[in-house]
Design an enzyme around this catalytic site. Sequence first.
Site, PDB file in Angstrom:
ATOM      1  N   GLN A 196      39.291  52.114 -10.052  1.00  0.00           N
ATOM      2  CA  GLN A 196      40.128  50.754  -9.225  1.00  0.00           C
ATOM      3  C   GLN A 196      41.426  51.008  -8.695  1.00  0.00           C
ATOM      4  OE1 GLN A 196      39.979  46.790 -10.264  1.00  0.00           O
ATOM      5  NE2 GLN A 196      39.591  46.317  -7.582  1.00  0.00           N
ATOM      6  N   SER A 243      46.292  48.196  -6.615  1.00  0.00           N
ATOM      7  CA  SER A 243      47.091  47.774  -7.138  1.00  0.00           C
ATOM      8  C   SER A 243      48.483  48.289  -7.096  1.00  0.00           C
ATOM      9  CB  SER A 243      47.582  47.405  -8.418  1.00  0.00           C
ATOM     10  OG  SER A 243      46.443  45.807  -8.855  1.00  0.00           O
ATOM     11  N   GLU A 299      34.150  40.390  -8.972  1.00  0.00           N
ATOM     12  CA  GLU A 299      35.277  40.908  -9.373  1.00  0.00           C
ATOM     13  C   GLU A 299      35.571  39.444 -10.100  1.00  0.00           C
ATOM     14  OE1 GLU A 299      38.814  42.638  -8.739  1.00  0.00           O
ATOM     15  OE2 GLU A 299      38.646  43.136 -10.885  1.00  0.00           O
ATOM     16  N   GLU A 310      47.930  32.223 -10.664  1.00  0.00           N
ATOM     17  CA  GLU A 310      48.360  31.310  -9.740  1.00  0.00           C
ATOM     18  C   GLU A 310      47.689  31.524  -8.254  1.00  0.00           C
ATOM     19  OE1 GLU A 310      49.828  33.283 -12.414  1.00  0.00           O
ATOM     20  OE2 GLU A 310      50.888  31.984 -13.939  1.00  0.00           O
TER      21      GLU A 310
END
Length: 380
Positions: free
Chosen positions: A125, A128, A244, A362
């Site tokens: 993947q 990012s 995911e 978060e």
Amino acid sequence: MDLSHTADEDRFRARARAWLRTHVPDPPLPSLETREGFAAHRAWEAELAAGRWSVVSWPERYGGRDADVFRWLAFEEEYYAAGAPGRVSQNGIHLLAPTLFDHGTEEQRARVLPPMATGETVWAQAWSEPESGSDLASLTSRAVRTDGGWLLSGQKTWSSRAAFADRAFGIFRSDPGADRPHLGLTYLMFDLRAPGVTVRPVGRLDGRPAFAEIFLDEVFVPDEDVIGEPGQGWRIAMSTTGNERGLMLRSPGRFLAAAGRLLRLWRATGEDRGVRDRVADAVIGARAYQLFTAGGAARCAAGGTIGAESSLNKLFWSRYDLALHETALDLLGPEGELDGDGEWGEGYVFSLAGPIYAGTDEIQRDIVAERLLGLPKGRR
Ligand SMILES: Cc1cc2nc3c(=O)[nH]c(=O)nc-3n(C[C@H](O)[C@H](O)[C@H](O)COP(=O)(O)OP(=O)(O)OC[C@H]3O[C@@H](n4cnc5c(N)ncnc54)[C@H](O)[C@@H]3O)c2cc1C
């Protein structure tokens, strides 16, 4: 919620258990984060596929068994209870495949899915970037139009198993002039060995080399490897992240098996070391997660979706995994320090990353606060 099993589900579970009993490797395979372990896990994917157990929920024509979500959950319970190896193909199976089922073409599904099911093509993947993790929409890697396809340039990072994987999927900025950062992104698949690609391992806490960053310098990707419409990459990517965080990546079977191992460890150590209540919490937590997931599965089977609730799943399993491994290491006492390559030591190091990957905790809390509880948006 009806939790009774049908006779067909019980037969399915029994067939899986019988197959796993005779095929699960003993001794266990080396870590899939090493070159040797990666190759061994790829061979395991091929063996699973030969028995048609690698992608049970897919349609039969791509190598699956057309299993519904309940039979898939049963399979996962059997898989982890049998101590079967981690899945080196998980990014492909849990993220790219659902994306192709929802947004790909039939040609893409027929070309990409069968070699994914056998482990012949292992996917990484590539979402990012160094400056775009939580705020993924700020990504700057580009896809520039060229004859018959696109040229990809930029840098992707934190890509699990990319050092040894074959291909990757990611989102790229194809229209830098778009009004909003979420617009003008395109979802593409590319070859990790194509000219212009450099893959460099990123050091992990445990020193294993599979985690990597990917540098792209005008890498050609043909039009056939664009998923969905160009410019729609964000919408497509977001429609599959629930897989995911939600059901797929961390099924209850994994935690039921881990809680069982923890209970056995507690009994075997013969000493409480003050952790009895934490062991009980782990066992209760695994069972609660199983029931919570069964509820989600029942809603999906009735035509509903999981949506923002997948963030609750993610928050639960990331914290649970960490607590479970900390309890095991406390039970092992000083021995735990020497268990680096053992199931508890290695699992503990990996569990430390749980609150970060698949979207940080978060960010999941923000989603729960805003979308499930209806609280006002936080200040970003
Ligand atoms: C083991 C592991 C495997 C991974 N595998 C992959 C992979 O295969 N492919 C891939 O593309 N990526 C992968 N990642 C990357 C992962 O998705 C990112 O690390 C994650 O999204 C966080 O991004 P970041 O590291 O840039 O941190 P940042 O986004 O810089 O966040 C830093 C801290 O600030 C907090 N924060 C940021 N924004 C907000 C906000 N708005 N409100 C509250 N808090 C905020 C975060 O929660 C975090 O605590 C992996 C990461 C790990 C650790």
